[in-house]
Design an enzyme around this catalytic site. Structure first.
Site, PDB file in Angstrom:
ATOM      1  N   CYS A 104      60.168  18.558 -46.032  1.00  0.00           N
ATOM      2  CA  CYS A 104      60.703  17.908 -46.833  1.00  0.00           C
ATOM      3  C   CYS A 104      60.596  18.266 -48.436  1.00  0.00           C
ATOM      4  CB  CYS A 104      59.981  16.477 -46.811  1.00  0.00           C
ATOM      5  SG  CYS A 104      60.828  14.928 -47.363  1.00  0.00           S
ATOM      6  N   HIS A 208      60.133  15.451 -40.962  1.00  0.00           N
ATOM      7  CA  HIS A 208      58.755  15.600 -40.914  1.00  0.00           C
ATOM      8  C   HIS A 208      58.169  16.082 -39.374  1.00  0.00           C
ATOM      9  CE1 HIS A 208      57.280  14.582 -45.013  1.00  0.00           C
ATOM     10  NE2 HIS A 208      58.815  13.773 -45.031  1.00  0.00           N
ATOM     11  N   GLU A 210      55.321  17.127 -38.474  1.00  0.00           N
ATOM     12  CA  GLU A 210      54.225  16.940 -38.250  1.00  0.00           C
ATOM     13  C   GLU A 210      53.602  15.362 -37.837  1.00  0.00           C
ATOM     14  OE1 GLU A 210      54.817  15.416 -42.421  1.00  0.00           O
ATOM     15  OE2 GLU A 210      55.467  16.939 -41.245  1.00  0.00           O
TER      16      GLU A 210
END
Length: 233
Positions: A104, A208, A210
């Site tokens: 990001c 994202h 993660e």
């Protein structure tokens, strides 16, 4: 030995913070995460020698004067100390040919450090009908698709032509730096992924991953596995 991964941090009112999804994703796949400070750049060489790879996390907006622009009316909060620290560290890591994964904001600052540029506010500066890139769903929900380009490291990693991703941004890479190529696009043309053509693993992602690892999202898992693997070499 497990590879040591530097993790960039937010800086708000003299407090450093990092979403723990970043920490858990690194540790799950065999890395040792170390949260990095946003401090004077005279420590950059020592930090770059200490870490085997760099995870550039998400966060606030980026100072537009770093890419030759005045502040747009849609610009949000910036932290010049973080910008300066990360740009200096990225340049040193690139010089040392060490792996970088930008997420990001991390992808955007990677672009700036390498000589690219970015939109300060896609909703005002991009003159087409845009998807909802600042989704209202939870961070673990994948809300739109990304087309993955053939002949890219990203395609080699995930093995799919199209993936579904989450989305939390109003800034985005506009032109990738020289020596880099686009590896993923949203259907509205926003650059969702780009990568270096001159380094083994330097990858910027607008979404994202993660946040999707714990949902057992296969592309996200593959990305982090490959990143940690690259940091071992």
């Amino acid at each position: 030995m497990k590879p040591v991964i530097g993790v960039s941090s937010n800086l708000t009112d003299l407090v450093l913070s990092v979403p723990t999804d970043n920490i858990h994703a690194i540790a799950r796949f065999g890395g040792v995460p170390i949260v990095l400070p946003n401090m004077e750049i005279d420590v950059i060489e020592s930090i770059s020698n200490l870490i085997d790879g760099l995870l550039l996390t998400g966060g606030g907006d980026i100072d537009p004067t770093l890419f030759g622009e005045e502040p747009h009316r849609g610009l949000g909060n910036i932290v010049p100390e973080r910008d300066e620290f990360e740009i200096a560290l990225i340049k040193k890591m690139l010089e040392q040919n060490k792996p970088i994964l930008g997420i990001c904001r991390g992808a955007q600052i990677l672009s700036i450090a390498a000589g690219g540029d970015m939109y300060q506010d896609i909703y005002d500066q991009v003159k087409v009908d845009l998807l909802q890139h600042d989704q209202k769903a939870t961070r673990t929900h994948a809300s739109h698709y990304v087309q993955v380009n053939e002949g890219t490291v990203l395609k080699q990693i995930i093995g799919e032509n199209r993936i579904k991703v989450n989305s939390f941004h109003h800034q985005a890479v506009r032109e990738v730096p020289k020596g880099y190529k686009i590896s993923g696009l949203a259907s509205d043309g926003i650059i969702e992924a780009f990568e270096s053509e001159n380094h083994p693993f330097v990858l910027g992602l607008q979404w994202h991953p993660e946040c999707l690892v714990n949902k057992e999202d296969a592309p996200s898992i593959a990305i982090f596995k490959k990143f940690i693997e690259a940091c071992k070499n």
